[in-house]
Design a protein around this motif. Structure first.
Motif, mmCIF file in Angstrom:
data_model
loop_
_atom_site.group_PDB
_atom_site.id
_atom_site.type_symbol
_atom_site.label_atom_id
_atom_site.label_comp_id
_atom_site.label_asym_id
_atom_site.label_seq_id
_atom_site.Cartn_x
_atom_site.Cartn_y
_atom_site.Cartn_z
ATOM 1 N N UNK A 12 -26.231 -12.896 13.765
ATOM 2 C CA UNK A 12 -25.778 -12.118 12.621
ATOM 3 C C UNK A 12 -24.569 -11.291 13.047
ATOM 4 N N UNK A 13 -23.491 -11.429 12.284
ATOM 5 C CA UNK A 13 -22.262 -10.690 12.570
ATOM 6 C C UNK A 13 -21.832 -9.925 11.323
ATOM 7 N N UNK A 55 -19.069 -9.109 8.577
ATOM 8 C CA UNK A 55 -17.851 -9.581 7.924
ATOM 9 C C UNK A 55 -17.022 -8.356 7.570
ATOM 10 N N UNK A 56 -15.986 -8.102 8.339
ATOM 11 C CA UNK A 56 -15.198 -6.881 8.168
ATOM 12 C C UNK A 56 -14.437 -6.850 6.857
ATOM 13 N N UNK A 57 -14.225 -8.010 6.255
ATOM 14 C CA UNK A 57 -13.472 -8.032 4.995
ATOM 15 C C UNK A 57 -14.307 -7.436 3.870
ATOM 16 N N UNK A 58 -15.558 -7.915 3.759
ATOM 17 C CA UNK A 58 -16.400 -7.429 2.675
ATOM 18 C C UNK A 58 -17.427 -6.416 3.106
ATOM 19 N N UNK A 59 -17.383 -6.030 4.381
ATOM 20 C CA UNK A 59 -18.380 -5.122 4.946
ATOM 21 C C UNK A 59 -19.794 -5.600 4.614
ATOM 22 N N UNK A 60 -19.994 -6.886 4.839
ATOM 23 C CA UNK A 60 -21.298 -7.502 4.640
ATOM 24 C C UNK A 60 -21.680 -8.244 5.908
ATOM 25 N N UNK A 61 -22.905 -8.724 5.946
ATOM 26 C CA UNK A 61 -23.354 -9.512 7.085
ATOM 27 C C UNK A 61 -23.094 -10.989 6.851
ATOM 28 N N UNK A 62 -23.009 -11.724 7.932
ATOM 29 C CA UNK A 62 -22.816 -13.166 7.838
ATOM 30 C C UNK A 62 -23.507 -13.841 9.021
ATOM 31 N N UNK A 63 -23.824 -15.114 8.846
ATOM 32 C CA UNK A 63 -24.417 -15.915 9.913
ATOM 33 C C UNK A 63 -23.299 -16.629 10.663
#
Length: 348
Positions: free
Chosen positions: A249-250, A252-260
């Motif tokens: 899990x990282x 996503x700095x663009x949307x300030x959300x999490x991503x796999x």
């Protein structure tokens, strides 16, 4: 007993009662009961210093099966009774047993206030996403489309998320586990070590009315790719245990959300995998809200950041208010609007 008296170590057998355990065959409650009975000796608990308090529901039979003090209270009111017990005897180790219907419908306000007050206790919420005791009606956590006697065409309600509710209520410890997980005792130990209200959501299989609803991530085999077990200070990896995790899990700095993200050759740093920090409340909110399917199920301790407890504050306030004063019942009764009936008065 003074502080120098050694405490006799217990075994799981010491925590079992002579009562017949009566849940439906195959119910996940059996596994949770055994996990708790195994955990108690490991946390150094003693039956005479422990109390289990429940509301109404299948899970609420729990106190009958623990060789401790116990209260089987009324629907949704276990937090109120637990508050009274803890204030009356702060030395007791208080555990609350509740279900998704008991805690989040009729007991929703009691659960909220217990968490925001931060009473020193452990709250185990058994979540089977259904009303099992009353024959399978949909509950506050039932998914959209759930068919039940009360929703014959499928539920149209958006379900409540217990851990999101807990965080929103001000809980300082929030964790997740599931009934047959080998990691559940570790989650219980962490909750017990937290000073304050420790909220644990436990996914529980209702074999009769909502069978295998959690099978997509809690299956005995092949589900490790759908489970994210969180450990403080360790990267958020999941997937094959042999390889140490193939995904992570990282942020996503663009949307300030999490991503796999994919993890190649164990190089999680290059993939940007987040290291879990149990004191990060914002991160805990994000983990709780991860949509399953796109993401794995976040399990383990999501948030752990202690603050002063309600019971300590009440006790300190009472001690301050009574400092330098002596108890005098007669003076208390005579305080305020009183009068003396003189001898010889017609009413004497």
């Amino acid at each position: 007993m003074n502080d120098m008296t050694p405490v006799k170590a217990t075994t799981p057998k010491d925590w079992e009662t002579d009562q017949e355990v009566r849940w439906c065959p195959g119910c996940g409650d059996y596994a949770i009961l055994k996990a708790v009975q195994r955990t108690m000796p490991e946390i150094g608990g003693t039956p005479e210093n422990t109390v289990f308090i429940s509301g109404i529901g299948c899970s609420s039979r729990f106190p009958y099966y623990m060789e401790t003090y116990g209260f089987h209270t009324i629907h949704g009111r276990a937090p109120a009774v637990a508050t009274g017990v803890k204030l009356a005897n702060p030395d007791l180790d208080v555990w609350i047993i509740t279900g998704d219907g008991d805690a989040l419908s009729i007991g929703g306000n009691h659960t909220m206030h217990l968490l925001r007050r931060n009473l020193d206790c452990q709250i185990m919420l058994f979540n089977n996403e259904i009303y099992g005791l009353t024959k399978g009606q949909y509950s506050p956590t039932s998914r959209v489309g759930t068919n039940s006697p009360s929703t014959p065409y499928g539920s149209v309600d958006r379900p409540a998320t217990p851990c999101a509710f807990a965080l929103g209520s001000g809980a300082r410890f929030v964790a997740r586990g599931f009934d047959v997980s080998k990691n559940l005792p570790d989650v219980l130990k962490a909750a017990h070590a937290h000073r304050g209200a420790a909220f644990i959501e436990i996914f529980q299989n209702c074999i009769v009315y909502n069978k295998d609803v959690f099978e997509d991530f809690a299956a005995p085999k092949g589900a490790d790719g759908h489970q994210l077990w969180l450990r403080n200070g360790e990267p958020m990896l999941f997937g094959s245990e042999k390889s140490g995790g193939t995904k992570g899990i990282a942020l996503d700095n663009v949307g300030l959300t999490l991503k796999v993200v994919d993890v190649v050759d164990g190089d999680w740093q290059s993939a940007g995998v987040i290291v879990h920090d149990v004191t990060n409340r914002s991160l805990a909110h994000m983990l709780v809200e991860m949509p399953f399917g796109e993401f794995p199920m976040a399990l383990g301790v999501l948030y752990d950041d202690p603050r002063p407890t309600f019971n300590d504050a009440v006790i300190a306030q009472n001690e301050s208010a009574s400092a330098g004063k002596s108890p005098d019942l007669g003076k208390l009764l005579a305080k305020g609007q009183t009068w003396t009936v003189a001898e010889g008065h017609p009413e004497t």
